[in-house]
Design an enzyme around this catalytic site. Structure first.
Site, mmCIF file in Angstrom:
data_model
loop_
_atom_site.group_PDB
_atom_site.id
_atom_site.type_symbol
_atom_site.label_atom_id
_atom_site.label_comp_id
_atom_site.label_asym_id
_atom_site.label_seq_id
_atom_site.Cartn_x
_atom_site.Cartn_y
_atom_site.Cartn_z
ATOM 1 N N TYR A 10 0.824 -1.211 0.000
ATOM 2 C CA TYR A 10 0.000 0.000 0.000
ATOM 3 C C TYR A 10 0.859 1.262 0.000
ATOM 4 O O TYR A 10 0.524 2.239 0.687
ATOM 5 C CB TYR A 10 -0.906 0.050 1.244
ATOM 6 C CG TYR A 10 -1.747 -1.181 1.486
ATOM 7 C CD1 TYR A 10 -2.623 -1.654 0.509
ATOM 8 C CD2 TYR A 10 -1.698 -1.877 2.698
ATOM 9 C CE1 TYR A 10 -3.420 -2.763 0.736
ATOM 10 C CE2 TYR A 10 -2.489 -2.988 2.930
ATOM 11 C CZ TYR A 10 -3.341 -3.426 1.945
ATOM 12 O OH TYR A 10 -4.125 -4.524 2.174
ATOM 13 N N TYR A 138 -14.388 -4.169 3.388
ATOM 14 C CA TYR A 138 -13.048 -4.640 3.017
ATOM 15 C C TYR A 138 -12.966 -6.121 3.373
ATOM 16 O O TYR A 138 -13.189 -6.508 4.519
ATOM 17 C CB TYR A 138 -11.951 -3.867 3.776
ATOM 18 C CG TYR A 138 -10.584 -4.382 3.418
ATOM 19 C CD1 TYR A 138 -9.880 -3.850 2.330
ATOM 20 C CD2 TYR A 138 -10.017 -5.448 4.121
ATOM 21 C CE1 TYR A 138 -8.639 -4.368 1.979
ATOM 22 C CE2 TYR A 138 -8.774 -5.961 3.763
ATOM 23 C CZ TYR A 138 -8.097 -5.424 2.689
ATOM 24 O OH TYR A 138 -6.882 -5.944 2.327
ATOM 25 N N ASP A 240 -17.481 -12.416 7.674
ATOM 26 C CA ASP A 240 -16.023 -12.314 7.590
ATOM 27 C C ASP A 240 -15.540 -11.805 8.956
ATOM 28 O O ASP A 240 -15.541 -10.598 9.221
ATOM 29 C CB ASP A 240 -15.652 -11.352 6.463
ATOM 30 C CG ASP A 240 -14.151 -11.073 6.406
ATOM 31 O OD1 ASP A 240 -13.420 -11.534 7.304
ATOM 32 O OD2 ASP A 240 -13.723 -10.372 5.473
ATOM 33 N N LYS A 269 -6.265 -13.615 11.097
ATOM 34 C CA LYS A 269 -5.496 -12.712 11.973
ATOM 35 C C LYS A 269 -5.160 -13.346 13.328
ATOM 36 O O LYS A 269 -4.240 -14.140 13.419
ATOM 37 C CB LYS A 269 -6.257 -11.397 12.148
ATOM 38 C CG LYS A 269 -6.278 -10.563 10.854
ATOM 39 C CD LYS A 269 -6.649 -9.131 11.138
ATOM 40 C CE LYS A 269 -6.924 -8.335 9.885
ATOM 41 N NZ LYS A 269 -5.772 -7.689 9.308
HETATM 42 N N1 PMP Z 1 -11.209 -9.602 5.885
HETATM 43 C C1 PMP Z 1 -11.124 -8.593 6.774
HETATM 44 C C2 PMP Z 1 -12.337 -8.128 7.489
HETATM 45 C C3 PMP Z 1 -9.871 -7.981 7.022
HETATM 46 O O1 PMP Z 1 -9.803 -6.966 7.894
HETATM 47 C C4 PMP Z 1 -8.736 -8.469 6.335
HETATM 48 C C5 PMP Z 1 -7.352 -7.872 6.553
HETATM 49 N N2 PMP Z 1 -7.266 -6.616 7.070
HETATM 50 C C6 PMP Z 1 -8.890 -9.531 5.429
HETATM 51 C C7 PMP Z 1 -10.135 -10.073 5.236
HETATM 52 C C8 PMP Z 1 -7.705 -10.059 4.657
HETATM 53 O O2 PMP Z 1 -6.880 -10.803 5.467
HETATM 54 P P1 PMP Z 1 -5.348 -11.064 5.026
HETATM 55 O O3 PMP Z 1 -4.655 -9.760 5.092
HETATM 56 O O4 PMP Z 1 -4.858 -12.058 6.046
HETATM 57 O O5 PMP Z 1 -5.393 -11.643 3.665
#
Ligand code: PMP
Length: 418
Positions: A10, A138, A240, A269
């Site tokens: 980014y 996101y 998610d 995470k």
């Molecule tokens: N979904 C959500 C809600 C996220 O906040 C993130 C990462 N910030 C992701 C998916 C993507 O996860 P990763 O960076 O481990 O690919």
């Protein structure tokens, strides 16, 4: 340019500030090569829930590595992956009985989306392959995850290839909204599903916190009503929980704030205590049964090389053991209370709004220019915070002590006082 071997995320490589070079990190502290020590206010994009270099997690990884480091899950299996699947089924709401592992949150989202499309195709509904997501959502940086998300700042260059997702207005902010307020938002979901349900496989949300898309904290009632609408139109409901999972909202999972069970949930995470990239996509038996047949074509055709990596699973198991044993949910409640009290003190005309939910505190400014230089300002005061867009936020590790949290809030307060 020749010296730019490493391409950072980014980042406009030409104009970005030089990254701070980490020498070591322990607990809540990140030590920089120039001698500066920083209190971590971000938990490395919200994953490092135990802070850094936790001895027990280190040992869990070492012990597993001594036994075996990695084996494929095709044709082979092992204890850590089975134990982790069992644990996740145990600690999530009843009905989420099946776990598919993959390497990152984004891929976990891809798995959920592929599962939804194939769920309907296995049942003979070939036309149900599109998705509904929320505006400003996101879900990751892989293609379909970008498409169901709605984040032009991150994904604008690729919009031309997105074609199979609808985006509806996100629910209004607020945990305790009136029924009428919730119904206004739900009407937008109902409208798109009633018009297009014959081509829609699933509705995907970040439950309760739209994180990277602007820290919108919304009502569990919206999710409960959305469950009813999805059922009415035979559309799967995906949570998610990559960011919200493992305590970030004050409960173990965001879904624990509701009385419903989604069809598919993605965890990532903090699943591995912030040690290693991994995700778990959990599905209900209703979803699983659509794949369970004598027809090889009905099998779920996905299999990342490192899925269920034994080191990762061993660390994830230990991570949850610590989470429970050390009363993290009580710690989280205390952090939330403290942040709520102390955020009251942050004041300025530049501020649009402030909000705290679980272990997430956010100050939103009217103009992102007003946060220019903030990262350096915090750095010089021994705190690691990294604003983006109009937001300066803290999502610290759960082991953070009150004086450390106080320092984080003080830095934000001081910035706006200048
Ligand atoms: N979904 C959500 C809600 C996220 O906040 C993130 C990462 N910030 C992701 C998916 C993507 O996860 P990763 O960076 O481990 O690919």
């Amino acid at each position: 340019m020749q010296n730019m071997k490493l391409w950072y995320p980014y980042a406009q490589m030409k104009t970005k500030q030089e990254n701070f070079h980490v020498e070591s990190a322990k607990g809540t502290r990140i030590k920089i090569k120039d001698g500066n020590e920083l209190i971590d206010g971000v938990a490395s994009w919200w994953c490092a829930c135990h802070g850094y270099s936790n001895h027990e997690l280190n040992m869990a990884a070492m012990e597993q590595m001594e036994k075996f480091s990695h084996v494929m899950l095709g044709g082979l299996t092992h204890d850590p992956v089975n134990d982790l699947a069992e644990l996740l089924v145990d600690i999530t709401p009843e009905g989420l009985n099946h776990v598919f592992f993959s390497d990152s949150g984004s891929v976990g989202v891809e798995v959920a989306l592929k599962m939804s499309i194939q769920y309907f195709s296995n049942k003979g509904y070939e036309k149900k392959y599109k998705f509904v997501g929320l505006k400003n959502a996101y879900h990751g940086d892989t293609f379909k995850a970008m498409e169901v998300g709605d984040d032009p700042d991150f994904h604008g260059a690729f919009e031309k290839v997105f074609k199979d997702a609808y985006h509806i207005d996100p629910p209004k902010s607020g945990y305790n909204l009136s029924e009428e307020e919730v119904e206004e938002d739900i009407a937008k979901l109902e409208e798109v599903l009633s018009d297009h349900h014959e081509e829609i496989a699933a509705f995907i949300v970040e439950p309760l916190i739209q994180a990277a898309g602007g820290f919108n904290f919304y009502s569990p009632r919206y999710l409960e009503r959305a469950r009813e609408i999805c059922d009415k139109y035979d559309v799967l409901f995906i949570f998610d929980e990559v960011a919200t999972g493992f305590g970030r909202t004050g409960k173990l999972f965001a879904m624990n704030h509701t009385n419903i069970v989604p069809d598919i949930v993605i965890l990532g995470k903090a699943l591995t205590g912030g040690y290693l990239g991994h995700a778990a996509t959990l599905a209900t038996s209703k979803v699983f049964e659509a794949f369970y047949s004598d027809d090889p074509m009905h099998a779920f055709m996905h299999g990342p090389t490192y899925m269920g990596n034994p080191i990762t699973c061993a660390v994830a198991l230990k991570s949850f053991e610590i989470f429970k044993r050390d009363g993290y949910l009580e710690r989280i409640t205390k952090i939330e209370k403290y942040l709520k009290e102390r955020f009251e003190e942050i004041e300025s005309d530049l501020i649009h709004s402030k909000r705290v939910f679980g272990v997430t505190g956010v100050v939103e400014v009217n103009d992102s220019e007003d946060l220019k230089g903030f990262q350096q300002f915090a750095y010089e005061r021994g705190v690691w915070l990294r604003p983006f867009g109009n937001y300066v936020y803290t999502m610290p590790p759960y082991i953070i002590e009150e004086e450390e949290l106080s320092k984080i809030v003080d830095v934000i307060k001081e910035w706006f006082k200048r």
